[in-house]
Motif scaffolding. Structure first.
Motif, mmCIF file in Angstrom:
data_model
loop_
_atom_site.group_PDB
_atom_site.id
_atom_site.type_symbol
_atom_site.label_atom_id
_atom_site.label_comp_id
_atom_site.label_asym_id
_atom_site.label_seq_id
_atom_site.Cartn_x
_atom_site.Cartn_y
_atom_site.Cartn_z
ATOM 1 N N VAL A 127 -7.366 -7.374 -5.973
ATOM 2 C CA VAL A 127 -8.105 -6.650 -4.932
ATOM 3 C C VAL A 127 -7.905 -5.148 -5.112
ATOM 4 O O VAL A 127 -8.869 -4.372 -5.107
ATOM 5 C CB VAL A 127 -7.660 -7.102 -3.524
ATOM 6 C CG1 VAL A 127 -8.250 -6.186 -2.444
ATOM 7 C CG2 VAL A 127 -8.061 -8.552 -3.263
ATOM 8 N N ALA A 132 -10.739 -10.150 -1.220
ATOM 9 C CA ALA A 132 -10.029 -9.854 0.030
ATOM 10 C C ALA A 132 -10.349 -10.907 1.086
ATOM 11 O O ALA A 132 -9.452 -11.351 1.821
ATOM 12 C CB ALA A 132 -10.394 -8.458 0.537
ATOM 13 N N TRP A 192 -3.765 -10.099 -4.606
ATOM 14 C CA TRP A 192 -3.776 -8.733 -4.070
ATOM 15 C C TRP A 192 -3.758 -7.663 -5.156
ATOM 16 O O TRP A 192 -4.422 -6.627 -4.993
ATOM 17 C CB TRP A 192 -2.683 -8.568 -3.019
ATOM 18 C CG TRP A 192 -3.037 -9.431 -1.834
ATOM 19 C CD1 TRP A 192 -2.409 -10.571 -1.437
ATOM 20 C CD2 TRP A 192 -4.161 -9.277 -0.971
ATOM 21 N NE1 TRP A 192 -3.070 -11.122 -0.366
ATOM 22 C CE2 TRP A 192 -4.146 -10.343 -0.058
ATOM 23 C CE3 TRP A 192 -5.185 -8.337 -0.880
ATOM 24 C CZ2 TRP A 192 -5.116 -10.493 0.934
ATOM 25 C CZ3 TRP A 192 -6.145 -8.490 0.116
ATOM 26 C CH2 TRP A 192 -6.109 -9.556 1.010
#
Length: 124
Positions: free
Chosen positions: A106, A89, A103
């Motif tokens: 994450v 992140a 992402w």
């Protein structure tokens, strides 16, 4: 629940580790949208070896979910997933690195950390 977690973790981390060993440049490009230097390639491969080792440990522990060692492995994976979530992140938010897989990685690590916590809380 713990058996499913360990099995899925073994597959994900083992595959990621193998990919980092075999083609670290592609993994880094997918995660961060950046190129790496020749000096960073061996470091990526060492990280891959570590992930592969975690995957093997999870695979071998998947049928022994009631031992203290399996619980210790879940605690270690919780620490790893929290750290991986934070580092990835920060790469996106703080460093402005954005690869197509950043992402999703994450979110995956955050979800896996929550799953670890659930396993530990349920004492499974």
């Amino acid at each position: 629940m713990m058996k499913r977690f360990l099995t899925l973790t073994a597959i994900i981390e083992g595959a990621t580790g193998f990919a980092l060993i075999a083609v670290p440049v592609i993994v880094v490009r997918l995660l961060f949208g950046a190129e790496i230097s020749d000096a960073s390639i061996p470091l990526g491969r060492v990280a891959g070896a570590a992930l592969l080792a975690l995957g093997v440990a999870c695979w071998l522990a998947r049928d022994d979910t009631q031992s203290r060692a399996a619980r210790g492995l879940i605690v270690a994976m919780l620490m790893y997933n929290i750290a991986a979530t934070a580092v990835l992140a920060f790469a996106g938010i703080g460093l402005g690195l954005h690869g197509v897989a950043l992402w999703p990685a994450v979110v995956l690590h955050a979800a896996m950390a929550v799953w670890c916590g659930a396993c530990l809380r349920r004492n499974c």
